[in-house]
Structures are given as structure tokens and as C-alpha cells.
Motif scaffolding. Structure first.
Motif, PDB file in Angstrom:
ATOM      1  N   MET A   1       0.222  -3.080  11.115  1.00  0.00           N
ATOM      2  CA  MET A   1      -0.405  -4.250  10.509  1.00  0.00           C
ATOM      3  C   MET A   1      -1.486  -3.787   9.539  1.00  0.00           C
ATOM      4  O   MET A   1      -2.364  -3.013   9.910  1.00  0.00           O
ATOM      5  N   LYS A   2      -1.410  -4.232   8.309  1.00  0.00           N
ATOM      6  CA  LYS A   2      -2.427  -3.866   7.341  1.00  0.00           C
ATOM      7  C   LYS A   2      -3.676  -4.689   7.567  1.00  0.00           C
ATOM      8  O   LYS A   2      -3.640  -5.915   7.619  1.00  0.00           O
ATOM      9  N   ILE A   3      -4.807  -4.012   7.692  1.00  0.00           N
ATOM     10  CA  ILE A   3      -6.057  -4.697   7.938  1.00  0.00           C
ATOM     11  C   ILE A   3      -6.625  -5.184   6.616  1.00  0.00           C
ATOM     12  O   ILE A   3      -7.036  -4.394   5.778  1.00  0.00           O
ATOM     13  N   THR A   4      -6.627  -6.479   6.417  1.00  0.00           N
ATOM     14  CA  THR A   4      -7.191  -7.075   5.214  1.00  0.00           C
ATOM     15  C   THR A   4      -8.467  -7.822   5.593  1.00  0.00           C
ATOM     16  O   THR A   4      -8.652  -8.209   6.753  1.00  0.00           O
ATOM     17  N   PRO A   5      -9.356  -8.044   4.625  1.00  0.00           N
ATOM     18  CA  PRO A   5     -10.576  -8.813   4.934  1.00  0.00           C
ATOM     19  C   PRO A   5     -10.274 -10.184   5.528  1.00  0.00           C
ATOM     20  O   PRO A   5     -10.956 -10.644   6.438  1.00  0.00           O
TER      21      PRO A   5
ATOM     22  N   SER B   1      -9.431 -12.873  12.748  1.00  0.00           N
ATOM     23  CA  SER B   1      -9.507 -12.328  14.100  1.00  0.00           C
ATOM     24  C   SER B   1     -10.911 -12.478  14.667  1.00  0.00           C
ATOM     25  O   SER B   1     -11.093 -12.856  15.836  1.00  0.00           O
ATOM     26  N   LEU B   2     -11.910 -12.181  13.846  1.00  0.00           N
ATOM     27  CA  LEU B   2     -13.298 -12.303  14.293  1.00  0.00           C
ATOM     28  C   LEU B   2     -13.633 -13.756  14.626  1.00  0.00           C
ATOM     29  O   LEU B   2     -14.250 -14.036  15.666  1.00  0.00           O
ATOM     30  N   ALA B   3     -13.192 -14.683  13.772  1.00  0.00           N
ATOM     31  CA  ALA B   3     -13.489 -16.098  14.000  1.00  0.00           C
ATOM     32  C   ALA B   3     -12.833 -16.592  15.287  1.00  0.00           C
ATOM     33  O   ALA B   3     -13.449 -17.326  16.075  1.00  0.00           O
ATOM     34  N   THR B   4     -11.572 -16.192  15.510  1.00  0.00           N
ATOM     35  CA  THR B   4     -10.859 -16.606  16.720  1.00  0.00           C
ATOM     36  C   THR B   4     -11.531 -16.052  17.971  1.00  0.00           C
ATOM     37  O   THR B   4     -11.708 -16.762  18.970  1.00  0.00           O
ATOM     38  N   THR B   5     -11.909 -14.778  17.912  1.00  0.00           N
ATOM     39  CA  THR B   5     -12.554 -14.145  19.062  1.00  0.00           C
ATOM     40  C   THR B   5     -13.905 -14.782  19.359  1.00  0.00           C
ATOM     41  O   THR B   5     -14.235 -15.056  20.521  1.00  0.00           O
TER      42      THR B   5
ATOM     43  N   ALA C   1      -6.965  -4.401  18.380  1.00  0.00           N
ATOM     44  CA  ALA C   1      -5.731  -5.114  18.035  1.00  0.00           C
ATOM     45  C   ALA C   1      -5.472  -5.072  16.534  1.00  0.00           C
ATOM     46  O   ALA C   1      -4.318  -5.047  16.088  1.00  0.00           O
ATOM     47  N   LEU C   2      -6.538  -5.043  15.742  1.00  0.00           N
ATOM     48  CA  LEU C   2      -6.383  -4.981  14.295  1.00  0.00           C
ATOM     49  C   LEU C   2      -5.853  -3.634  13.824  1.00  0.00           C
ATOM     50  O   LEU C   2      -5.381  -3.506  12.697  1.00  0.00           O
ATOM     51  N   CYS C   3      -5.931  -2.645  14.697  1.00  0.00           N
ATOM     52  CA  CYS C   3      -5.448  -1.302  14.342  1.00  0.00           C
ATOM     53  C   CYS C   3      -3.980  -1.094  14.693  1.00  0.00           C
ATOM     54  O   CYS C   3      -3.434  -0.014  14.468  1.00  0.00           O
ATOM     55  N   THR C   4      -3.327  -2.094  15.261  1.00  0.00           N
ATOM     56  CA  THR C   4      -1.912  -1.997  15.613  1.00  0.00           C
ATOM     57  C   THR C   4      -1.053  -2.486  14.450  1.00  0.00           C
ATOM     58  O   THR C   4      -1.567  -3.010  13.456  1.00  0.00           O
TER      59      THR C   4
END
Length: 219
Positions: free
Chosen positions: A1-5, A11-15, A52-55
Motif C-alpha cells: 500500500m502506498k502511503i499518501t498524505p 487513517s489518523l482521523a479514523t483511529t 498498518a500503513l506500512c503494509t
């Protein structure tokens, strides 16, 4: 998964929303962060979200998808929202709670262990791991490592993680929500196994014959 802003922000907002519901249920920031076990739970949640963002996990329908199984996604969403708020709320009001501070720390351990088990297979499968029930391009059957004895280790990790969250709040309601999660989870597993059987045939049958579906020794 490509980590984009954009992805990182979502992801941050959901968490933070998930943790925010727990803080709201507990009665506010001061009350929540005065409890050491819950502080660890919050930090662990942020770390797991970052990992998870690194997967390479994704939501791709791939080459072939069982769209009939998409109903489990909103069900997981509703159960997740309830699990975020209700355990903290019932803990604060001492409704159907499990006694003992040791229970909180047991929950912390299970939460972290379950989260790690949830993510480990995602790293192993890479872009073959989809949030949808789908066969990806170049899909191959993994039968080694963590998959040697267990066909769905990530789902077992999800259950352990959810149970840990419930116990960290000493919540009987949270334990019940974890049990209810089995309904869409087993439906999801059966849909995935049917698709894999259609894709890999005898190879998958042989794999199933020597492995457990979800819980070693039981199921």
C-alpha cells in the motif's frame, strides 16, 4: 500500500475517532488518561494504526470478487463503533463489569498480542491481502510460516484484539460484542474459502485437510 498524505490523514482521523468514542464513554480526557492501562491501550492503538500503513493491504476487487459478502463490512463497522464506546461507558458506570485491575492489564496484553497477530499476515500476504473477498492478480496460495497450521491467523488476531479491548475496560458488554463479531467473521471466512477452493481446487483441499480454520485444536 502506498502511503499518501490523504491515506495517512484518513487513517489518523479514523483511529482518533475510535479513541475519541472511548474517551467520551469514559467521561473525558482527564478521567481516561488517569488510568495507566487505558493510556497504554491508546498508545498501542496509534502504533498499530501506523504499522498498518506500512503494509500492502488494500480494498481491491482484484480479478474476481465475491460481492455477495460485502454485507459484512457495514456489520463490522457498526460493531466497531459500539465496541469503541460501550465498554468504556459501562466501565465508568460500573455496569456489568469484570472485577479487578488485573483484568485491565490482561486486556492490554491481549490487545497488543492480537493486534500484532492481526497485522503479521497482512505483511506476509502483501497486496494479496484485501479488505474484500477477492482473488488478486498473480494470487498464490501461502501454506508456510504462520499459515502452516492456521488458515486465518489475521482473523484470530482480530478476535483476540477485540477481546483485549473489552477486558481493558472490564466490560461484559465488550465481551458480548466480541462474540457477536463471530457471526460476520465466520460468514467472511466461508466466503473466502469457497473462493479459494474455486481458484486452487485440489491444492486448497489438501491444505485445508492439514490446517485449522480459526482456532487451533477447536475450529
Amino acid at each position: 500500500m502506498k502511503i499518501t498524505p490523504r491515506l495517512a490523514l484518513l487513517s489518523l482521523a479514523t483511529t482518533l475517532a475510535y479513541l475519541g468514542l472511548a474517551v467520551l464513554g469514559w467521561g473525558g480526557f482527564a478521567a481516561y488518561f488517569a488510568q495507566p492501562a487505558l493510556v497504554v491501550i491508546a498508545l498501542a492503538t496509534l502504533v498499530l494504526a501506523a504499522l498498518a500503513l506500512c503494509t500492502e493491504g488494500n480494498l481491491s476487487p482484484g480479478e474476481r470478487e465475491d460481492k455477495a459478502n460485502r454485507w459484512v463490512l457495514p456489520v463490522f463497522g457498526v460493531l466497531g463503533l459500539l465496541a469503541a464506546f460501550l465498554p468504556a461507558y459501562t466501565d465508568r458506570l460500573d455496569i456489568w463489569t469484570l472485577d479487578g485491575e488485573g483484568m485491565r492489564w490482561l486486556g492490554v496484553v491481549l490487545f497488543i498480542a492480537g493486534g500484532a497477530l492481526r497485522l503479521w499476515p497482512v505483511f506476509v500476504l502483501g497486496n494479496r491481502f484485501s479488505g474484500l473477498v477477492a482473488i488478486q492478480p498473480g494470487h498464490t496460495l501461502v501454506t508456510t510460516g504462520i499459515y502452516r497450521t492456521l488458515r486465518n491467523p489475521s482473523y484470530l488476531g482480530l478476535l483476540i484484539n477485540a477481546l483485549g479491548w473489552a477486558l481493558a475496560f472490564r466490560s461484559g458488554v465488550g465481551v458480548l460484542l466480541t462474540v457477536l463479531m463471530l457471526i460476520p467473521l465466520i460468514a467472511r471466512i466461508r466466503a473466502e474459502e469457497a473462493l479459494l477452493h474455486a481458484q486452487f481446487g485440489a491444492e486448497y483441499e489438501a491444505y485445508c485437510a492439514k490446517t485449522w480454520r480459526l482456532i487451533p485444536g477447536l475450529y
